[in-house]
Design a protein around this motif. Structure first.
Motif, PDB file in Angstrom:
ATOM      1  N   PRO A   1       0.974  -1.153  -0.105  1.00 35.37           N
ATOM      2  CA  PRO A   1       0.150   0.186  -0.030  1.00 35.37           C
ATOM      3  C   PRO A   1       0.920   1.252  -0.006  1.00 35.37           C
ATOM      4  O   PRO A   1       1.994   1.154   0.435  1.00 35.37           O
ATOM      5  N   PRO A   2       0.398   2.309  -0.545  1.00 37.40           N
ATOM      6  CA  PRO A   2       1.266   3.486  -0.462  1.00 37.40           C
ATOM      7  C   PRO A   2       1.552   3.808   0.772  1.00 37.40           C
ATOM      8  O   PRO A   2       0.676   4.097   1.781  1.00 37.40           O
ATOM      9  N   SER A   3       2.584   4.567   0.885  1.00 33.42           N
ATOM     10  CA  SER A   3       3.126   5.078   2.401  1.00 33.42           C
ATOM     11  C   SER A   3       2.344   6.445   2.659  1.00 33.42           C
ATOM     12  O   SER A   3       1.862   6.977   1.925  1.00 33.42           O
ATOM     13  N   GLU A   4       2.300   7.147   3.765  1.00 34.88           N
ATOM     14  CA  GLU A   4       2.000   8.489   4.219  1.00 34.88           C
ATOM     15  C   GLU A   4       2.310   9.486   3.304  1.00 34.88           C
ATOM     16  O   GLU A   4       1.875  10.319   2.776  1.00 34.88           O
ATOM     17  N   ALA A   5       3.882   9.522   2.931  1.00 32.22           N
ATOM     18  CA  ALA A   5       4.285  10.210   2.051  1.00 32.22           C
ATOM     19  C   ALA A   5       3.592  10.438   0.718  1.00 32.22           C
ATOM     20  O   ALA A   5       3.573  11.206  -0.106  1.00 32.22           O
ATOM     21  N   ALA A   6       3.370   9.060   0.284  1.00 30.01           N
ATOM     22  CA  ALA A   6       2.465   8.943  -1.112  1.00 30.01           C
ATOM     23  C   ALA A   6       1.269   9.601  -1.215  1.00 30.01           C
ATOM     24  O   ALA A   6       0.889   9.898  -2.093  1.00 30.01           O
ATOM     25  N   THR A   7       0.622   9.506   0.119  1.00 29.51           N
ATOM     26  CA  THR A   7      -0.753  10.135   0.151  1.00 29.51           C
ATOM     27  C   THR A   7      -0.635  11.538   0.649  1.00 29.51           C
ATOM     28  O   THR A   7      -1.865  12.188   0.755  1.00 29.51           O
ATOM     29  N   ASP A   8       0.436  12.124   0.565  1.00 32.53           N
ATOM     30  CA  ASP A   8       0.358  13.586   0.827  1.00 32.53           C
ATOM     31  C   ASP A   8      -0.289  14.344  -0.222  1.00 32.53           C
ATOM     32  O   ASP A   8      -0.713  15.470  -0.246  1.00 32.53           O
ATOM     33  N   HIS A   9      -0.325  13.676  -1.344  1.00 36.78           N
ATOM     34  CA  HIS A   9      -0.663  14.348  -2.615  1.00 36.78           C
ATOM     35  C   HIS A   9      -1.604  13.584  -3.330  1.00 36.78           C
ATOM     36  O   HIS A   9      -2.009  12.220  -3.032  1.00 36.78           O
ATOM     37  N   ALA A  10      -2.499  14.083  -3.999  1.00 37.42           N
ATOM     38  CA  ALA A  10      -3.680  13.444  -4.967  1.00 37.42           C
ATOM     39  C   ALA A  10      -3.688  13.596  -6.440  1.00 37.42           C
ATOM     40  O   ALA A  10      -3.066  14.826  -6.729  1.00 37.42           O
ATOM     41  N   PRO A  11      -4.113  12.868  -7.093  1.00 35.88           N
ATOM     42  CA  PRO A  11      -4.254  13.138  -8.718  1.00 35.88           C
ATOM     43  C   PRO A  11      -4.953  14.193  -8.767  1.00 35.88           C
ATOM     44  O   PRO A  11      -6.093  14.330  -8.103  1.00 35.88           O
ATOM     45  N   GLY A  12      -4.604  15.091  -9.798  1.00 37.74           N
ATOM     46  CA  GLY A  12      -5.360  16.379 -10.038  1.00 37.74           C
ATOM     47  C   GLY A  12      -4.677  17.634  -9.162  1.00 37.74           C
ATOM     48  O   GLY A  12      -5.103  18.595  -9.460  1.00 37.74           O
ATOM     49  N   GLU A  13      -4.018  17.254  -8.151  1.00 40.64           N
ATOM     50  CA  GLU A  13      -3.246  18.434  -7.513  1.00 40.64           C
ATOM     51  C   GLU A  13      -2.350  19.156  -8.352  1.00 40.64           C
ATOM     52  O   GLU A  13      -1.531  18.207  -9.247  1.00 40.64           O
ATOM     53  N   ARG A  14      -2.075  20.325  -7.985  1.00 45.17           N
ATOM     54  CA  ARG A  14      -1.070  21.077  -8.858  1.00 45.17           C
ATOM     55  C   ARG A  14       0.239  21.437  -8.011  1.00 45.17           C
ATOM     56  O   ARG A  14      -0.040  21.729  -7.119  1.00 45.17           O
ATOM     57  N   ILE A  15       1.261  21.002  -8.535  1.00 42.57           N
ATOM     58  CA  ILE A  15       2.733  21.562  -7.779  1.00 42.57           C
ATOM     59  C   ILE A  15       3.289  22.472  -8.835  1.00 42.57           C
ATOM     60  O   ILE A  15       3.858  21.967  -9.723  1.00 42.57           O
ATOM     61  N   GLY A  16       3.415  23.791  -8.676  1.00 48.01           N
ATOM     62  CA  GLY A  16       3.717  24.702  -9.651  1.00 48.01           C
ATOM     63  C   GLY A  16       3.336  24.522 -10.976  1.00 48.01           C
ATOM     64  O   GLY A  16       2.099  24.517 -11.027  1.00 48.01           O
ATOM     65  N   ARG A  17       3.863  24.258 -11.894  1.00 55.09           N
ATOM     66  CA  ARG A  17       3.234  24.355 -13.249  1.00 55.09           C
ATOM     67  C   ARG A  17       2.979  22.725 -13.759  1.00 55.09           C
ATOM     68  O   ARG A  17       2.616  22.298 -14.838  1.00 55.09           O
ATOM     69  N   TYR A  18       2.816  21.910 -12.748  1.00 53.37           N
ATOM     70  CA  TYR A  18       2.641  20.435 -13.030  1.00 53.37           C
ATOM     71  C   TYR A  18       1.538  19.916 -12.330  1.00 53.37           C
ATOM     72  O   TYR A  18       0.972  20.475 -11.373  1.00 53.37           O
ATOM     73  N   LYS A  19       0.764  19.284 -13.226  1.00 49.76           N
ATOM     74  CA  LYS A  19      -0.650  18.613 -12.498  1.00 49.76           C
ATOM     75  C   LYS A  19      -0.320  16.994 -12.575  1.00 49.76           C
ATOM     76  O   LYS A  19       0.100  16.508 -13.449  1.00 49.76           O
ATOM     77  N   LEU A  20      -0.458  16.567 -11.419  1.00 50.45           N
ATOM     78  CA  LEU A  20      -0.271  15.364 -10.959  1.00 50.45           C
ATOM     79  C   LEU A  20      -1.432  14.326 -11.401  1.00 50.45           C
ATOM     80  O   LEU A  20      -2.758  14.640 -11.340  1.00 50.45           O
TER      81      LEU A  20
END
Length: 82
Positions: free
Chosen positions: A3-22
């Protein structure tokens, strides 16, 4: 698959980080998680984006040389405090 770790779940699909969309979580290692992301500028393209874990600097050294350098830094820091 683990299963994904806590660090992996800090972000979610669709979230933006700067000029990038996960878009999708690709994988995870000792220092971070890798996402497939859409870059929006200066060009539009799909990229792999590595998000560094906050505790990555606490991971064990990867080589004996690096371990020796860390030990020297710790010894010097202890001397400077006296």
């Amino acid at each position: 698959m683990d299963p994904p770790s806590e660090a992996a779940t800090d972000h979610a699909p669709g979230e933006r980080i700067g000029r990038y969309k996960l878009l999708q979580l690709i994988g995870e290692g000792g220092f971070g998680v890798v996402w497939m992301a859409a870059q929006t500028e200066p060009v539009r393209r799909k990229v792999a984006l590595k998000v560094i874990k906050l505790n990555a600097r606490r991971c064990s050294p990867t080589s004996p040389r690096e371990a020796a350098l860390q030990a020297r830094r710790a010894a010097l820091a202890a001397l400077e405090q006296k």
